[in-house]
Design a protein around this motif. Structure first.
Motif, mmCIF file in Angstrom:
data_model
loop_
_atom_site.group_PDB
_atom_site.id
_atom_site.type_symbol
_atom_site.label_atom_id
_atom_site.label_comp_id
_atom_site.label_asym_id
_atom_site.label_seq_id
_atom_site.Cartn_x
_atom_site.Cartn_y
_atom_site.Cartn_z
ATOM 1 N N LEU A 1 -35.776 -126.733 -19.177
ATOM 2 C CA LEU A 1 -34.392 -126.416 -18.810
ATOM 3 C C LEU A 1 -33.631 -125.565 -19.829
ATOM 4 C CD1 LEU A 1 -32.453 -126.686 -16.514
ATOM 5 C CD2 LEU A 1 -31.697 -128.875 -17.409
ATOM 6 N N PRO A 2 -33.812 -125.777 -21.159
ATOM 7 C CA PRO A 2 -33.035 -124.953 -22.094
ATOM 8 C C PRO A 2 -33.225 -123.454 -21.886
ATOM 9 C CG PRO A 2 -34.082 -126.750 -23.256
ATOM 10 C CD PRO A 2 -34.634 -126.760 -21.866
ATOM 11 N N TYR A 3 -34.405 -123.057 -21.432
ATOM 12 C CA TYR A 3 -34.684 -121.625 -21.262
ATOM 13 C C TYR A 3 -34.023 -121.060 -20.003
ATOM 14 C CZ TYR A 3 -37.911 -122.765 -24.955
ATOM 15 O OH TYR A 3 -38.438 -123.202 -26.145
ATOM 16 N N GLU B 1 -29.709 -121.511 -13.749
ATOM 17 C CA GLU B 1 -30.274 -120.605 -12.743
ATOM 18 C C GLU B 1 -30.349 -121.206 -11.346
ATOM 19 O OE1 GLU B 1 -32.879 -117.323 -14.706
ATOM 20 O OE2 GLU B 1 -33.998 -119.201 -14.801
ATOM 21 N N ARG B 2 -30.316 -122.532 -11.247
ATOM 22 C CA ARG B 2 -30.402 -123.178 -9.933
ATOM 23 C C ARG B 2 -29.429 -124.343 -9.856
ATOM 24 N NH1 ARG B 2 -35.758 -122.660 -11.359
ATOM 25 N NH2 ARG B 2 -36.012 -124.909 -11.673
ATOM 26 N N GLN C 1 -30.234 -127.692 -11.433
ATOM 27 C CA GLN C 1 -30.182 -127.805 -12.895
ATOM 28 C C GLN C 1 -28.797 -128.226 -13.380
ATOM 29 O OE1 GLN C 1 -31.356 -123.796 -13.661
ATOM 30 N NE2 GLN C 1 -33.552 -124.269 -13.718
ATOM 31 N N LYS C 2 -27.805 -127.958 -12.556
ATOM 32 C CA LYS C 2 -26.421 -128.238 -12.951
ATOM 33 C C LYS C 2 -26.220 -129.727 -13.229
ATOM 34 C CE LYS C 2 -21.716 -127.316 -11.344
ATOM 35 N NZ LYS C 2 -20.902 -126.682 -10.295
ATOM 36 N N GLY C 3 -26.737 -130.570 -12.321
ATOM 37 C CA GLY C 3 -26.582 -132.014 -12.478
ATOM 38 C C GLY C 3 -27.295 -132.549 -13.703
ATOM 39 N N ILE C 4 -28.429 -131.918 -14.050
ATOM 40 C CA ILE C 4 -29.192 -132.366 -15.225
ATOM 41 C C ILE C 4 -28.387 -132.100 -16.496
ATOM 42 C CG2 ILE C 4 -31.321 -132.061 -16.544
ATOM 43 C CD1 ILE C 4 -32.666 -131.181 -13.901
ATOM 44 N N VAL C 5 -27.755 -130.918 -16.567
ATOM 45 C CA VAL C 5 -26.955 -130.578 -17.749
ATOM 46 C C VAL C 5 -25.732 -131.504 -17.853
ATOM 47 C CG1 VAL C 5 -25.590 -128.781 -18.892
ATOM 48 C CG2 VAL C 5 -27.721 -128.177 -17.734
ATOM 49 N N VAL D 1 -20.155 -126.151 -16.249
ATOM 50 C CA VAL D 1 -21.515 -125.725 -15.887
ATOM 51 C C VAL D 1 -21.438 -124.974 -14.559
ATOM 52 C CG1 VAL D 1 -23.901 -126.431 -15.495
ATOM 53 C CG2 VAL D 1 -22.453 -127.786 -17.017
ATOM 54 N N ARG D 2 -21.981 -123.762 -14.528
ATOM 55 C CA ARG D 2 -21.973 -122.941 -13.314
ATOM 56 C C ARG D 2 -23.361 -122.358 -13.057
ATOM 57 N NH1 ARG D 2 -16.492 -119.736 -15.066
ATOM 58 N NH2 ARG D 2 -15.072 -121.523 -14.949
ATOM 59 N N VAL D 3 -23.584 -121.939 -11.811
ATOM 60 C CA VAL D 3 -24.899 -121.425 -11.398
ATOM 61 C C VAL D 3 -24.843 -119.911 -11.253
ATOM 62 C CG1 VAL D 3 -26.711 -121.510 -9.640
ATOM 63 C CG2 VAL D 3 -25.376 -123.572 -10.150
ATOM 64 N N ARG D 4 -25.835 -119.236 -11.850
ATOM 65 C CA ARG D 4 -26.017 -117.790 -11.647
ATOM 66 C C ARG D 4 -27.515 -117.578 -11.477
ATOM 67 N NH1 ARG D 4 -22.997 -113.063 -15.058
ATOM 68 N NH2 ARG D 4 -23.851 -111.264 -13.968
ATOM 69 N N GLU D 5 -27.940 -117.442 -10.250
ATOM 70 C CA GLU D 5 -29.371 -117.434 -9.943
ATOM 71 C C GLU D 5 -30.098 -116.269 -10.623
ATOM 72 O OE1 GLU D 5 -30.416 -117.837 -5.865
ATOM 73 O OE2 GLU D 5 -29.129 -119.589 -5.553
ATOM 74 N N GLY D 6 -31.233 -116.610 -11.263
ATOM 75 C CA GLY D 6 -32.131 -115.595 -11.828
ATOM 76 C C GLY D 6 -31.567 -114.779 -12.964
ATOM 77 N N TRP D 7 -30.553 -115.299 -13.685
ATOM 78 C CA TRP D 7 -29.921 -114.482 -14.733
ATOM 79 C C TRP D 7 -30.910 -114.041 -15.820
ATOM 80 C CZ3 TRP D 7 -30.221 -115.832 -19.759
ATOM 81 C CH2 TRP D 7 -30.502 -117.165 -20.062
#
Length: 299
Positions: A211-213, A238-239, A242-246, A279-285
């Motif tokens: 996840l850190p990457y 990126e997904r 992952q937001k909930g995990i962070v 925490v926000r999502v930006r796919e494939g950054w």
């Protein structure tokens, strides 16, 4: 009576494969934590200048991402370009390796330095971790054979062993000139940049293997309010999963990340800090060159 030795100042690239302690070395020489560290490879993503000032001279240390073979994503390619680009215009280079180990990526880093045509100082880091101390001299002989090193220095950056000799030897390759930065200057990066890195350091340290990457940090707000710094940090993933995990259960992990980052900021900035994180999502950054540039990544 005047000091006979002239003052020297110059730029030194700090190069090596991932996770050999380049950032720990830079922090130790500068005398302050400006480069983030973790046990994970490729913690350093940006090129950063650490300014180390001594009575006899000044070293501008260019801390770099580790040179690595895998170039799967735009992020990895950008990091390799940043590491190689750090060699432009330097007066010498430190090749940092882990005591007792030399592999293809160490050879890759050495070849890049040799092609740059600058004096290469070999820094054999983490000697304190070698269980068999008698193995050190055969190892040094083996890695030096057939390679042109200006000098070889067994050190422990973490325990600050062997650093005085390293500084003395490196300064000998610097041009005679006045200091390029003031004594109280320790980096060319802004507090805003350093704040983002300190949040990212906690992501590297506290999240699982992958996840850190997939995370990066953008400082949306940085305000000086009297003696208080008000900082707003966005953690991009990126997904959506992952937001909930962070964030963690009941927001517990995000609070812990924020609290530890804030403590590091207060120590470095010598100021009280009010830190907000989202925490926000930006796919494939991480595989998008345009997204990387917009998030502050440059090679």
């Amino acid at each position: 009576m005047m000091d006979a030795s002239p003052f020297r100042a110059g730029h030194v690239a700090v190069i090596g494969r991932p996770n050999v302690g380049k950032s720990t070395l830079v922090n130790a020489l500068v005398g302050a934590k400006i480069s983030i560290t973790s046990k994970r490879p490729q913690t350093t993503r940006h090129r950063l200048l650490g300014i180390a000032t001594f009575p006899e001279g000044q070293l501008m240390l260019v801390d770099t991402p580790g040179i690595h073979r895998e170039q799967k994503r735009a992020m990895n390619r950008m990091m390799n370009r940043a590491a190689r680009g750090a060699l432009d215009g330097v007066d010498a280079a430190m090749l940092v390796v882990q005591a007792g180990r030399w592999d293809d990526e160490d050879g890759l880093a050495y070849d890049a330095l040799k092609a740059a045509g600058v004096p290469v100082v070999l820094v054999v880091n983490q000697v304190d971790r070698m269980k068999d101390k008698t193995a050190l001299f055969p190892y040094l002989a083996k890695v030096s054979a057939g390679r042109d090193f200006a000098s070889v220095h067994p050190v422990s950056a973490l325990k600050q062993i062997g650093l005085q000799d390293l500084v003395r030897a490196t300064l000998a390759h610097m041009p005679q000139q006045d200091a390029l930065y003031g004594e109280d200057e320790i980096t060319d990066k802004s507090q805003r940049f350093l704040a983002g890195e300190m949040v990212r350091e906690q992501l590297m340290r506290q999240l699982g293997d992958e996840l850190p990457y997939a995370t990066t940090v953008e400082i949306e707000n940085f305000e000086v309010d009297g003696e208080l710094l008000r900082i707003g940090a966005v953690i991009w993933v990126e997904r959506s999963g992952q937001k909930g995990i962070v964030i963690g259960k009941g927001g517990e992990r995000l609070r812990e990340i924020g609290a530890r980052a804030r403590q590091q900021m207060e120590k470095l900035f010598e100021s009280k800090v009010f830190l907000e994180t989202w925490v926000r999502v930006r796919e494939g950054w991480s595989d998008d060159e345009a997204a990387l540039k917009s998030l502050g990544y440059h090679d």
